[in-house]
Design an enzyme around this catalytic site. Structure first.
Site, mmCIF file in Angstrom:
data_model
loop_
_atom_site.group_PDB
_atom_site.id
_atom_site.type_symbol
_atom_site.label_atom_id
_atom_site.label_comp_id
_atom_site.label_asym_id
_atom_site.label_seq_id
_atom_site.Cartn_x
_atom_site.Cartn_y
_atom_site.Cartn_z
ATOM 1 N N TYR A 150 -4.872 -3.723 10.108
ATOM 2 C CA TYR A 150 -5.270 -4.561 8.985
ATOM 3 C C TYR A 150 -6.796 -4.669 8.978
ATOM 4 O O TYR A 150 -7.490 -3.806 9.552
ATOM 5 C CB TYR A 150 -4.510 -5.894 8.943
ATOM 6 C CG TYR A 150 -4.228 -6.242 7.491
ATOM 7 C CD1 TYR A 150 -3.436 -5.380 6.730
ATOM 8 C CD2 TYR A 150 -4.794 -7.329 6.867
ATOM 9 C CE1 TYR A 150 -3.212 -5.640 5.385
ATOM 10 C CE2 TYR A 150 -4.562 -7.601 5.526
ATOM 11 C CZ TYR A 150 -3.780 -6.740 4.787
ATOM 12 O OH TYR A 150 -3.570 -6.983 3.441
ATOM 13 N N HIS A 160 0.853 -1.197 0.000
ATOM 14 C CA HIS A 160 0.000 0.000 0.000
ATOM 15 C C HIS A 160 0.893 1.253 0.000
ATOM 16 O O HIS A 160 1.937 1.267 0.673
ATOM 17 C CB HIS A 160 -0.871 -0.031 1.257
ATOM 18 C CG HIS A 160 -2.072 0.865 1.195
ATOM 19 N ND1 HIS A 160 -1.989 2.234 1.101
ATOM 20 C CD2 HIS A 160 -3.390 0.573 1.225
ATOM 21 C CE1 HIS A 160 -3.200 2.746 1.083
ATOM 22 N NE2 HIS A 160 -4.069 1.777 1.154
ATOM 23 N N GLY A 208 0.463 -4.999 2.046
ATOM 24 C CA GLY A 208 -0.709 -5.341 1.242
ATOM 25 C C GLY A 208 -0.366 -6.087 -0.033
ATOM 26 O O GLY A 208 -1.199 -6.779 -0.607
HETATM 27 O O1 YZS Z 1 12.061 8.703 -1.109
HETATM 28 P P1 YZS Z 1 11.513 8.478 -2.491
HETATM 29 O O2 YZS Z 1 10.568 9.550 -2.955
HETATM 30 O O3 YZS Z 1 12.555 8.077 -3.499
HETATM 31 O O4 YZS Z 1 10.536 7.180 -2.381
HETATM 32 C C1 YZS Z 1 11.103 5.949 -1.912
HETATM 33 C C2 YZS Z 1 10.119 5.361 -0.916
HETATM 34 O O5 YZS Z 1 9.540 6.323 -0.062
HETATM 35 C C3 YZS Z 1 9.072 4.811 -1.852
HETATM 36 N N1 YZS Z 1 8.297 3.753 -1.199
HETATM 37 C C4 YZS Z 1 7.044 3.908 -0.744
HETATM 38 N N2 YZS Z 1 6.219 4.982 -0.761
HETATM 39 C C5 YZS Z 1 4.984 4.808 -0.215
HETATM 40 N N3 YZS Z 1 4.555 3.636 0.338
HETATM 41 C C6 YZS Z 1 5.364 2.548 0.355
HETATM 42 N N4 YZS Z 1 4.906 1.401 0.853
HETATM 43 C C7 YZS Z 1 6.677 2.670 -0.193
HETATM 44 N N5 YZS Z 1 7.744 1.821 -0.321
HETATM 45 C C8 YZS Z 1 8.708 2.501 -0.938
HETATM 46 O O6 YZS Z 1 9.786 4.275 -2.957
HETATM 47 C C9 YZS Z 1 11.047 4.988 -3.077
HETATM 48 C C10 YZS Z 1 12.168 3.970 -3.062
HETATM 49 O O7 YZS Z 1 12.144 3.392 -1.781
HETATM 50 P P2 YZS Z 1 13.508 3.011 -1.034
HETATM 51 O O8 YZS Z 1 13.146 2.702 0.377
HETATM 52 O O9 YZS Z 1 14.533 4.040 -1.307
HETATM 53 O O10 YZS Z 1 13.902 1.658 -1.810
HETATM 54 P P3 YZS Z 1 14.791 0.447 -1.264
HETATM 55 O O11 YZS Z 1 15.924 0.973 -0.446
HETATM 56 O O12 YZS Z 1 15.051 -0.401 -2.451
HETATM 57 O O13 YZS Z 1 13.839 -0.332 -0.253
HETATM 58 C C11 YZS Z 1 12.695 -0.966 -0.775
HETATM 59 C C12 YZS Z 1 11.762 -1.307 0.415
HETATM 60 C C13 YZS Z 1 10.444 -1.872 -0.149
HETATM 61 C C14 YZS Z 1 12.456 -2.337 1.331
HETATM 62 C C15 YZS Z 1 11.504 -0.007 1.209
HETATM 63 O O14 YZS Z 1 11.062 1.001 0.292
HETATM 64 C C16 YZS Z 1 10.438 -0.197 2.240
HETATM 65 O O15 YZS Z 1 10.677 -0.787 3.303
HETATM 66 N N6 YZS Z 1 9.216 0.319 1.907
HETATM 67 C C17 YZS Z 1 8.055 0.172 2.823
HETATM 68 C C18 YZS Z 1 7.455 -1.218 2.632
HETATM 69 C C19 YZS Z 1 6.235 -1.351 3.511
HETATM 70 O O16 YZS Z 1 6.292 -1.247 4.739
HETATM 71 N N7 YZS Z 1 5.091 -1.595 2.848
HETATM 72 C C20 YZS Z 1 3.807 -1.866 3.554
HETATM 73 C C21 YZS Z 1 2.876 -0.680 3.395
HETATM 74 N N8 YZS Z 1 1.668 -0.943 4.172
HETATM 75 C C22 YZS Z 1 0.692 -1.765 3.669
HETATM 76 O O17 YZS Z 1 0.797 -2.313 2.596
HETATM 77 C C23 YZS Z 1 -0.530 -1.944 4.493
HETATM 78 C C24 YZS Z 1 -1.171 -0.636 4.878
HETATM 79 S S1 YZS Z 1 -0.191 -2.881 5.925
HETATM 80 O O18 YZS Z 1 0.980 -2.226 6.546
HETATM 81 O O19 YZS Z 1 -1.368 -2.880 6.743
HETATM 82 O O20 YZS Z 1 0.144 -4.193 5.418
#
Ligand code: YZS
Length: 259
Positions: A138, A64, A108
């Site tokens: 969730y 998400h 998500g």
């Molecule tokens: O800083 P910029 O503008 O370059 O953007 C960055 C990140 O902020 C963005 N990005 C996201 N933006 C919004 N929502 C996200 N979920 C998200 N994930 C990433 O993408 C740009 C590149 O991210 P980096 O962190 O620099 O990339 P990298 O070092 O390769 O790491 C990739 C991951 C995926 C490990 C890292 O971005 C990360 O931990 N992202 C958050 C993953 C996460 O927690 N997703 C769950 C979101 N929540 C849900 O789906 C539900 C609400 S729940 O939580 O209930 O399941």
């Protein structure tokens, strides 16, 4: 410009999530483009869909879009949320959908992968469930989905720890149908898709819907439903909910108070 690429060959439709800059985050634009692609491929008589990321992706999808989560006090995963919409569309699609997974799957996006009918991944396909990391409650349909697929204990471990479930373990648990090497992922996926495309689409459509109906036949009393909604409100009304989102946006670790 669309955030997905689509292909159709030998009745096999492919939807490629193609937003590397934001790690294929499931924002409303990505979801709308995916819905449109699903619809178009069904109209063009695809018999099976492969859902994948761009080649060589380190992240299949980051889940998400946290920037699109509402502020505290509003349900973060309402029925009409883009993520919830794509999950229902894939589950309800008359076409079998194969998740071809290379790269990490977050939040998500795990529900998205699990909404597909068959999951094929490489060793990079770790599944990480993140609500507890950003203090999100969730939701009932998602939690039931996880319990139905992996059982209560594994679902609890994924939700409570927010630690990656490795692809090897996911395959052992039957969550991944197949664990294959990166260089055989594509050929293996399309060979299986080809064998599905040769079978009766009507029979597959009817069997897919029967499995969905029977697997989701959970009697939920109004009391249970209201209790679930009340529990979720405790979280999305909390200080922790706002802290989880603000910490992510501020690129810092969250400090949770438990309230
Ligand atoms: O800083 P910029 O503008 O370059 O953007 C960055 C990140 O902020 C963005 N990005 C996201 N933006 C919004 N929502 C996200 N979920 C998200 N994930 C990433 O993408 C740009 C590149 O991210 P980096 O962190 O620099 O990339 P990298 O070092 O390769 O790491 C990739 C991951 C995926 C490990 C890292 O971005 C990360 O931990 N992202 C958050 C993953 C996460 O927690 N997703 C769950 C979101 N929540 C849900 O789906 C539900 C609400 S729940 O939580 O209930 O399941």
């Amino acid at each position: 410009m669309s955030m997905v690429l689509t292909q159709l060959r030998d009745n096999i439709g492919t939807i490629i999530m193609n937003n590397p800059e934001q790690r294929n985050v499931l924002n409303s634009k990505m979801v709308n483009d995916m819905l449109q692609a699903l619809d178009e491929l069904a109209k063009k008589k695809a018999r099976v869909i492969v859902l994948r990321a761009y080649a060589g992706a380190k992240v299949w999808s980051a889940g998400h879009d946290i920037n699109e989560l509402p502020v505290a006090g509003r349900d973060p995963l309402p029925y009409d949320d883009p993520l919830e919409t794509i999950l229902r569309s894939i589950q309800a699609s008359s076409l079998p959908v194969i998740a071809m997974i290379e790269g990490g799957v977050w939040g998500g996006a795990c529900d998205l992968a699990l909404s597909c009918d068959i999951l094929i991944g490489t060793s990079s396909a770790a599944l990480t469930m993140t609500p507890a990391k950003i203090s999100v409650p969730y939701n009932a349909s998602g939690i039931l989905h996880f319990i139905g697929i992996m059982g209560v204990n594994i679902a609890k471990e994924m939700f409570f720890s927010a630690e990656p479930l490795t692809a090897e373990r996911a395959e052992k648990l039957g969550i991944l149908n197949h664990l294959v090497s990166a260089d055989e992922l594509e050929s293996f996926t399309y060979e299986l898709a080809g064998s599905i495309a040769k079978n009766s689409p009507l029979s597959i459509k009817v069997i897919k819907e029967q499995i969905c109906l029977l697997a989701n036949a959970h009697p939920l009393t109004p009391h249970t439903f209201e209790r679930v909604q009340g529990l979720r409100r405790l979280v999305y009304d909390s200080k922790d909910y706002a802290e989880g989102i603000n910490a992510f946006i501020g690129k810092r670790l969250p400090v949770f108070w438990g309230e």
